[in-house]
Design a protein around this motif. Structure first.
Motif, mmCIF file in Angstrom:
data_model
loop_
_atom_site.group_PDB
_atom_site.id
_atom_site.type_symbol
_atom_site.label_atom_id
_atom_site.label_comp_id
_atom_site.label_asym_id
_atom_site.label_seq_id
_atom_site.Cartn_x
_atom_site.Cartn_y
_atom_site.Cartn_z
ATOM 1 N N ILE A 297 0.846 -1.204 0.000
ATOM 2 C CA ILE A 297 0.000 0.000 0.000
ATOM 3 C C ILE A 297 0.883 1.256 0.000
ATOM 4 O O ILE A 297 0.617 2.221 -0.721
ATOM 5 N N VAL A 298 1.955 1.234 0.777
ATOM 6 C CA VAL A 298 2.875 2.383 0.794
ATOM 7 C C VAL A 298 3.541 2.539 -0.577
ATOM 8 O O VAL A 298 3.655 3.658 -1.105
ATOM 9 N N ARG B 59 1.583 9.003 -6.490
ATOM 10 C CA ARG B 59 2.257 10.310 -6.546
ATOM 11 C C ARG B 59 2.951 10.492 -7.903
ATOM 12 O O ARG B 59 2.928 11.582 -8.481
ATOM 13 N N GLU C 291 -1.601 15.917 -3.343
ATOM 14 C CA GLU C 291 -1.464 16.679 -2.097
ATOM 15 C C GLU C 291 -1.765 15.825 -0.869
ATOM 16 O O GLU C 291 -1.269 16.090 0.224
ATOM 17 N N LYS C 292 -2.593 14.793 -1.045
ATOM 18 C CA LYS C 292 -2.953 13.910 0.085
ATOM 19 C C LYS C 292 -3.284 12.544 -0.489
ATOM 20 O O LYS C 292 -3.975 12.455 -1.499
ATOM 21 N N LEU C 293 -2.792 11.519 0.178
ATOM 22 C CA LEU C 293 -3.199 10.161 -0.194
ATOM 23 C C LEU C 293 -4.465 9.783 0.568
ATOM 24 O O LEU C 293 -4.633 10.159 1.728
ATOM 25 N N ASN C 294 -5.327 9.055 -0.109
ATOM 26 C CA ASN C 294 -6.487 8.444 0.566
ATOM 27 C C ASN C 294 -6.371 6.940 0.392
ATOM 28 O O ASN C 294 -6.171 6.444 -0.727
ATOM 29 N N ILE C 295 -6.508 6.223 1.492
ATOM 30 C CA ILE C 295 -6.455 4.760 1.478
ATOM 31 C C ILE C 295 -7.784 4.253 2.006
ATOM 32 O O ILE C 295 -8.242 4.706 3.063
ATOM 33 N N GLY C 296 -8.407 3.341 1.270
ATOM 34 C CA GLY C 296 -9.693 2.827 1.714
ATOM 35 C C GLY C 296 -9.805 1.333 1.517
ATOM 36 O O GLY C 296 -9.447 0.798 0.464
ATOM 37 N N ARG D 128 -5.146 12.644 -4.016
ATOM 38 C CA ARG D 128 -6.161 13.705 -3.934
ATOM 39 C C ARG D 128 -5.518 15.089 -4.011
ATOM 40 O O ARG D 128 -4.357 15.272 -3.625
ATOM 41 N N PRO E 214 -14.962 11.782 -0.030
ATOM 42 C CA PRO E 214 -14.319 10.575 -0.561
ATOM 43 C C PRO E 214 -14.619 10.395 -2.056
ATOM 44 O O PRO E 214 -15.604 10.928 -2.563
#
Lengths: 143, 143
Positions: free
Chosen positions: A65-66, A73, A84-89, A105, A115
């Motif tokens: 995931i990382v 990116r 600017e921001k990662l979202n993990i779901g 995101r 989301p």
């Protein structure tokens, strides 16, 4: 842990294209140019929840995931739209087989700050952009 | 890794109440009786993304997310509404400090099958129900 072979829910192939296999997971590119977005599917039978993974597989899943975050990116950078921001779901309300979404995101993206899941309709890539996204993601995943 | 003390964004205290500290994370109960919902905040300075954690902290974070899943299941059971699917989300679009949402979902909940984040307005617990939820969650986390 469930016995038997890994079977991927056919739903994943609608709306995404397979990119590469890492040690644990298949990585799929979500077919939605609104967001740089990868999906990771652990190649183990019978998984629904994070708790279903062994400790060793959990560590591998987190590491992948990382790595997918770095790839997302790279995709954003290749589009001239740095993440600017990662979202993990990990949701699975529609497709319950365990999988992780990793999404890049930006404050100017169409769903921000909400989301991405369930937000509007996917916008398909053109062939050139999809190839560029695949190249950027693969470069980061293999780098 | 950033230097200095752990500082929690004051935003977490609006809409949630502190439940317990695990080895790595503070655990907060989301003040929303629509969903059994815990929030985990790693007690390390300067975190925004999963990648900012050391490998050891990543393993602890994952283990505590799994424990929070069991707690969320216990909350659902205590309400007579067994959890059917866990949802795990690391978003941070509004509050960028690293945190994980662990939410119990059911096909008859008000946001199903969509995500809970940004869905409608939170519905506050009454005192009795909140105490029952805190007890159920603590029992599972300490068990």
């Amino acid at each position: 842990m469930a016995e038997g072979p890994f079977v991927r829910d056919p739903a994943f192939a609608r709306g995404a294209s397979r990119l590469v296999d890492l040690t644990l997971c298949e990585v799929w590119l979500q077919s939605d140019r609104r967001f740089p977005w990868l999906v990771l599917i652990p190649r183990r039978p019978g998984l629904r929840e994070l708790e279903d993974l062994t400790d060793g597989d959990r560590a591998a899943f987190t590491a992948e995931i990382v790595r997918a975050g770095a790839a997302v990116r790279a995709m954003g950078a290749a589009m001239g739209r740095p993440v600017e921001k990662l979202n993990i779901g990990l949701l699975g309300n529609i497709t319950p087989q365990l999988h992780a979404h990793v999404v890049g995101r930006r404050a100017d993206d169409p769903a921000w700050p909400g989301p991405v899941w369930g937000h509007g309709e996917a916008v398909a890539y053109d062939e050139t952009t999809e190839a560029a996204m695949r190249g950027a993601a693969l470069g980061a995943l293999n780098g």
